[in-house]
Scaffold this active site. Structure first.
Site, PDB file in Angstrom:
ATOM      1  N   GLU A 169       0.721  -0.969  -0.008  1.00  0.00           N
ATOM      2  CA  GLU A 169      -0.141   0.122  -0.033  1.00  0.00           C
ATOM      3  C   GLU A 169       0.798   1.312   0.138  1.00  0.00           C
ATOM      4  O   GLU A 169       0.566   2.233  -0.670  1.00  0.00           O
ATOM      5  CB  GLU A 169      -0.743   0.023   1.226  1.00  0.00           C
ATOM      6  CG  GLU A 169      -2.111  -0.896   1.151  1.00  0.00           C
ATOM      7  CD  GLU A 169      -2.964  -1.302   2.318  1.00  0.00           C
ATOM      8  OE1 GLU A 169      -2.352  -1.604   3.381  1.00  0.00           O
ATOM      9  OE2 GLU A 169      -4.202  -0.942   2.088  1.00  0.00           O
ATOM     10  N   GLU A 179      -3.747  -9.712   3.335  1.00  0.00           N
ATOM     11  CA  GLU A 179      -4.477  -9.424   4.585  1.00  0.00           C
ATOM     12  C   GLU A 179      -5.772 -10.344   4.896  1.00  0.00           C
ATOM     13  O   GLU A 179      -6.064 -10.712   6.080  1.00  0.00           O
ATOM     14  CB  GLU A 179      -5.088  -7.891   4.491  1.00  0.00           C
ATOM     15  CG  GLU A 179      -4.222  -6.798   4.792  1.00  0.00           C
ATOM     16  CD  GLU A 179      -3.338  -6.251   3.730  1.00  0.00           C
ATOM     17  OE1 GLU A 179      -3.479  -7.272   2.402  1.00  0.00           O
ATOM     18  OE2 GLU A 179      -2.732  -5.194   3.823  1.00  0.00           O
TER      19      GLU A 179
HETATM   20  C1  3H9 Z   1      -1.590  -5.244   6.976  1.00  0.00           C
HETATM   21  O1  3H9 Z   1      -0.471  -4.938   6.352  1.00  0.00           O
HETATM   22  C2  3H9 Z   1      -2.728  -4.518   7.105  1.00  0.00           C
HETATM   23  C3  3H9 Z   1      -2.665  -3.135   6.381  1.00  0.00           C
HETATM   24  O2  3H9 Z   1      -3.314  -3.277   5.002  1.00  0.00           O
HETATM   25  C4  3H9 Z   1      -3.725  -2.113   6.991  1.00  0.00           C
HETATM   26  C5  3H9 Z   1      -2.947  -1.540   8.011  1.00  0.00           C
HETATM   27  C6  3H9 Z   1      -3.887  -0.161   8.623  1.00  0.00           C
HETATM   28  N1  3H9 Z   1       4.375  -7.746  11.414  1.00  0.00           N
HETATM   29  O3  3H9 Z   1       7.661 -15.635   8.441  1.00  0.00           O
HETATM   30  P1  3H9 Z   1       9.088 -15.404   8.750  1.00  0.00           P
HETATM   31  C7  3H9 Z   1       7.845 -11.786  12.055  1.00  0.00           C
HETATM   32  S1  3H9 Z   1      -1.627  -6.812   7.559  1.00  0.00           S
HETATM   33  C8  3H9 Z   1       5.093  -8.522  12.570  1.00  0.00           C
HETATM   34  O4  3H9 Z   1       9.470 -16.676   9.637  1.00  0.00           O
HETATM   35  P2  3H9 Z   1       9.980 -15.734   6.074  1.00  0.00           P
HETATM   36  C9  3H9 Z   1       7.590 -13.233  12.101  1.00  0.00           C
HETATM   37  O5  3H9 Z   1       6.544 -13.270  13.157  1.00  0.00           O
HETATM   38  C10 3H9 Z   1      -0.008  -7.499   7.391  1.00  0.00           C
HETATM   39  N2  3H9 Z   1       5.938  -9.537  12.519  1.00  0.00           N
HETATM   40  O6  3H9 Z   1      10.042 -14.949   7.672  1.00  0.00           O
HETATM   41  C11 3H9 Z   1       8.752 -13.904  12.416  1.00  0.00           C
HETATM   42  O7  3H9 Z   1       9.328 -13.317  13.802  1.00  0.00           O
HETATM   43  P3  3H9 Z   1       9.988 -14.540  14.960  1.00  0.00           P
HETATM   44  C12 3H9 Z   1       0.068  -7.839   5.964  1.00  0.00           C
HETATM   45  C13 3H9 Z   1       6.103 -10.078  11.464  1.00  0.00           C
HETATM   46  O8  3H9 Z   1      11.106 -15.170   5.482  1.00  0.00           O
HETATM   47  C14 3H9 Z   1       9.758 -12.975  11.449  1.00  0.00           C
HETATM   48  O9  3H9 Z   1       8.886 -11.900  11.385  1.00  0.00           O
HETATM   49  N3  3H9 Z   1       1.360  -8.715   5.665  1.00  0.00           N
HETATM   50  C15 3H9 Z   1       5.497  -9.470  10.354  1.00  0.00           C
HETATM   51  O10 3H9 Z   1       9.496 -17.085   6.060  1.00  0.00           O
HETATM   52  C16 3H9 Z   1      10.141 -13.660  10.135  1.00  0.00           C
HETATM   53  O11 3H9 Z   1       8.991 -14.085   9.696  1.00  0.00           O
HETATM   54  C17 3H9 Z   1       1.461  -9.977   5.768  1.00  0.00           C
HETATM   55  O12 3H9 Z   1       0.412 -10.700   6.415  1.00  0.00           O
HETATM   56  C18 3H9 Z   1       4.462  -8.458  10.309  1.00  0.00           C
HETATM   57  N4  3H9 Z   1       3.740  -8.369   9.380  1.00  0.00           N
HETATM   58  O13 3H9 Z   1       8.748 -15.134   5.554  1.00  0.00           O
HETATM   59  C19 3H9 Z   1       2.698 -10.580   5.743  1.00  0.00           C
HETATM   60  N5  3H9 Z   1       5.695 -10.265   9.282  1.00  0.00           N
HETATM   61  O14 3H9 Z   1      11.397 -14.686  14.233  1.00  0.00           O
HETATM   62  C20 3H9 Z   1       3.041 -11.702   6.909  1.00  0.00           C
HETATM   63  C21 3H9 Z   1       6.467 -11.145   9.530  1.00  0.00           C
HETATM   64  O15 3H9 Z   1      10.110 -13.662  16.297  1.00  0.00           O
HETATM   65  N6  3H9 Z   1       4.536 -12.191   6.664  1.00  0.00           N
HETATM   66  N7  3H9 Z   1       6.711 -11.026  11.257  1.00  0.00           N
HETATM   67  O16 3H9 Z   1       9.260 -15.836  14.826  1.00  0.00           O
HETATM   68  C22 3H9 Z   1       4.805 -12.992   5.868  1.00  0.00           C
HETATM   69  O17 3H9 Z   1       4.043 -13.544   5.151  1.00  0.00           O
HETATM   70  C23 3H9 Z   1       6.353 -13.756   6.150  1.00  0.00           C
HETATM   71  O18 3H9 Z   1       6.766 -13.062   7.182  1.00  0.00           O
HETATM   72  C24 3H9 Z   1       7.089 -13.159   4.946  1.00  0.00           C
HETATM   73  C25 3H9 Z   1       8.653 -13.581   5.046  1.00  0.00           C
HETATM   74  C26 3H9 Z   1       6.620 -13.614   3.547  1.00  0.00           C
HETATM   75  C27 3H9 Z   1       7.209 -11.645   5.087  1.00  0.00           C
END
Ligand code: 3H9
Length: 696
Positions: free
Chosen positions: A105, A125
């Site tokens: 975004e 999301e």
């Molecule tokens: C949003 O954006 C809402 C908006 O539209 C509007 C707002 C108003 N936040 O997955 P991994 C942590 S909703 C906090 O193992 P990978 C994760 O917990 C969001 N922490 O790595 C882990 O921590 P730990 C939309 C996060 O390389 C560490 O980072 N976005 C977040 O296998 C490593 O993560 C998503 O839904 C986060 N957003 O994969 C994306 N993301 O080491 C969610 C990750 O302490 N994330 N962490 O256990 C993912 O899909 C994967 O993490 C990603 C990396 C592909 C990025």
């Protein structure tokens, strides 16, 4: 400025760098830093353009999920993106890794976007029970068109850079250094006299003819495919607003819908599932300095459905793999099966013919154990018999190199006994794949009594490379998932004998959200398999534990499920499930054997009996230390058994119902139905202490 965002001047260009490891999530400090940086750049008369890059492994991967459910802290992400879009100086987002959710975004609010060829962009999301809440539902359709935006927002699946380029989400590919590429692009903009190009002002694609029909169609499709889910429909509402309202009003509508999702219990459940999956990767009791062993080559023993599925997992991950079978014929059948599985993907368009050949090139067939001497990991996937396993593991022990990981794919045998067939039980671990192994995400990693820390850590790391969700479990009959599902399946059969029909049981559990009904699943996997497990378990029953007999009647009649054309259901043309006309008489007989009269059963009882049976067994599993934590049980059920993500898993669901209520029902069932319903001591303790599974 905050620590997480750096603003530098590079000539006429302001360079904004976000640095918030590990994934540059848009927490408060990043939002505040971005706002301040763009405001300063706007106010600085020396600056003519802005370049936004991210440090580390990825562009911003979204809002900081850990902040959800807490009091909001200014500035909000919508405020930040509005300031970026409305700026009078052109801005360029430089994308690498994954630009997801709020991260995309932010990029959409920049005036131009350039990306590495291997980057991905998406709005996931919906997988968290939400919708894009910082303009994504209004801006993505303006760039990519309504149809593509709907697909992306409702599925939550990211797209790769080439597709992003095709759909105008990205303007150009870049190579090499991100900052250099961003600065060069911005200089070109300035040289060409290009100014801001605001996504929100590009209305052509949201004002086309036929959009109302497109949206109505999507709504119907989602209603059918994702019944009971709240946020996918709200995603459609928000995109619809983009086609009906000016940007400003559309953004207001998006905010309202976003807040509705935020307050939904489904959002809490899905975010629990997200963190539970990441928590599962952490293994308790491992020495901090333990080094996983490197896996450069693999071997699989047994070319049946399971063995070949595992072979494909290795080849998909780029790991050379040998398949061992006992005869030329069996080996050829296995290799043919691998090839035909890939060929089906090529026919579907999900794999290129070239990639298929590359992966087939990683697979080789062997007939002799001597050929396994150099394998770093061997996975046994032979017939479920301790005698057969003994032969395999004794030979592996004699031929494999020291330090090789010896894995068994057993789904229910005692891993410690299997390990004892070797002189190196420390190298033996369970890798319990789920069928079809190349499709299902779950991997139970079974930690035997003797399994060494290094081997366990290696198995977890290997699971990640194979793109599995790996969960550590202990040794017992059925480990975590199957041990629980035995209870669930048994209740489904008892309910039939008491008066329900297969269609009713399956419908009630699908309405609860299960991907498939339990009896349809049984028919698919084969009733002979269920019957064999049942027979093996019979000698271990505790006093008062009786078994339903309907399965015995079906097996006696040669009804083995889909493979014989009839099981709980009859399978007619095209494998559609119809009533099995022979079943009612069998159920009457089974009821008579139990001394009961069949009578109508309520759907609510069906759901409670099946789901609470899972919960009660899970409590015993936790008490015995077979699972490391309650959330691991949820991960297993969400990824291996079709439990609905929006309910968070069986134990999150139990907490949300209230453990006191769950225990009360279990006690009633115990009184009415007997020994299987002995309340789990852990459940009783939690209720007595007023605690939840989440508090463990
Ligand atoms: C949003 O954006 C809402 C908006 O539209 C509007 C707002 C108003 N936040 O997955 P991994 C942590 S909703 C906090 O193992 P990978 C994760 O917990 C969001 N922490 O790595 C882990 O921590 P730990 C939309 C996060 O390389 C560490 O980072 N976005 C977040 O296998 C490593 O993560 C998503 O839904 C986060 N957003 O994969 C994306 N993301 O080491 C969610 C990750 O302490 N994330 N962490 O256990 C993912 O899909 C994967 O993490 C990603 C990396 C592909 C990025």
């Amino acid at each position: 400025m905050s620590d997480a965002v750096l603003l530098e001047r590079r000539g006429e260009i302001a360079l904004v760098t976000v640095d918030n490891p590990p994934v540059n999530a848009l927490g408060q400090s990043v939002r505040a830093g971005l706002l301040a940086a763009f405001q300063q750049a706007e106010a600085d008369p020396q600056v003519r353009a802005v370049v936004l890059v991210c440090a580390g492994r990825t562009f911003m991967a979204g809002a900081d999920i850990r902040e959800f459910g807490k009091p909001p802290q200014a500035p909000s992400l919508p405020e930040v993106v509005e300031a970026i879009e409305n700026a009078t100086k052109p801005s360029v987002a430089v994308i690498h890794g994954t630009a997801l959710g709020g991260g995309l975004e932010v990029a959409l609010s920049c005036h131009y976007r350039i990306a590495r060829r291997d980057a991905q962009v998406g709005l996931p999301e919906v997988k968290l029970g939400l919708l894009p809440g910082a303009g994504g539902t209004q801006r993505l359709p303006r760039l990519a068109g309504v149809e593509k935006a709907l697909d992306m927002i409702v599925s939550g699946t990211p797209i790769r850079a080439p597709e992003a380029l095709e759909f105008n989400v990205v303007d150009e590919f870049i190579d090499g250094d991100l900052v250099e590429a961003g600065l060069a692009f911005a200089q070109r903009l300035l040289a060409d006299g290009k100014g801001p190009r605001r996504t929100g002002e590009r209305n052509e694609r949201v004002q086309q003819a036929g959009l109302a029909e497109l949206i109505a169609h999507k709504r119907g499709e989602v209603q059918k495919r994702l019944p009971g889910q709240f946020s996918p429909q709200r995603c459609i509402d928000a995109v619809e607003a983009a086609t009906q309202l000016p940007l400003r009003d559309g953004l207001v509508r998006e905010r309202e819908l976003f807040m509705q999702c935020m307050e939904s219990p489904q959002r809490a459940a899905q975010i629990h599932a997200f963190f539970a999956e990441r928590e599962a990767a952490k293994v308790e009791g491992l020495a901090a300095d333990v080094l996983p062993r490197e896996v450069r080559s693999a071997a699989v023993i047994g070319g049946g459905t399971m063995g070949v599925g595992i072979v494909l997992c290795f080849a998909n991950a780029g790991i050379p793999v040998k398949l061992l079978e006992v005869s030329d014929e069996a080996l050829q059948r296995g290799l043919d099966r691998a090839r035909s599985t890939y060929a089906a993907s090529v026919a579907r368009g999900s794999l290129s013919a070239e990639e298929m050949e590359r992966r087939m090139g990683l697979i080789s067939g062997v007939l002799d154990y001597a050929a396994l001497g150099d394998a770093d990991v061997v996975v046994e996937a032979v017939f479920e018999s301790l005698d057969v396993k003994r032969q395999v593991f004794e030979r592996l022990d004699a031929t494999c190199k020291p330090g090789a990981i010896l894995a068994s794919n057993t789904s229910s045998l005692d891993l410690d006994e299997i390990a004892a067939f070797t002189q190196r039980p420390q190298d033996v671990v369970g890798l319990h794949f789920f069928s079809p192994a190349n499709v299902m995400r779950l991997l139970e990693v079974v930690r035997g009594k003797a399994t060494s820390d290094a081997v366990l850590a290696s198995a977890m790391q290997l699971g990640k490379r194979l793109k599995k969700v790996s969960v550590v479990v202990g040794v017992c009959d059925g480990f975590v998932g199957n041990r629980m599902i035995f209870q669930y399946g048994r209740q489904a059969e008892f309910l039939l004998e008491e008066g329900a029909t297969p269609a009713q049981v399956d419908r009630a559990l699908r309405a609860f959200g299960m991907a498939m009904g339990p009896l349809a699943v049984r028919d698919m996997s084969g009733l002979d398999i269920s019957h064999a497990i049942r027979s093996r378990q019979r000698p271990n029953l505790k006093p008062g534990q009786t078994l339903p007999t309907v399965l015995d009647h079906l097996i006696a009649a040669g009804m083995l499920g889909q493979k014989s054309g009839t099981g709980f259901y009859h399978y007619g043309e095209g494998r559609t499930a119809q009533d099995n006309p022979a079943l009612p008489a069998m159920l009457e007989q089974a009821a008579a054997e139990r001394g009961i009269t069949r009578a109508p059963v309520e759907d609510e009882e069906i759901v409670e009996r099946c789901i609470y049976a899972l919960i009660n067994e899970a409590a015993n599993i936790l008490d015995e230390g077979i699972a490391q934590r309650a959330s691991d049980v949820d991960v297993i059920f969400l990824n291996g058994y079709g439990f609905p993500a929006w309910r968070g898993g069986p134990l999150f669901y139990a907490d949300s119902v209230g453990l006191a209520r769950v225990l009360e029902r279990i006690r009633e069932f115990h009184q009415r139905l007997g020994a299987w319903w002995q309340p789990a001591p852990l459940l009783e303790r939690l209720v007595a202490e007023g605690r939840r599974f989440a508090d463990l």
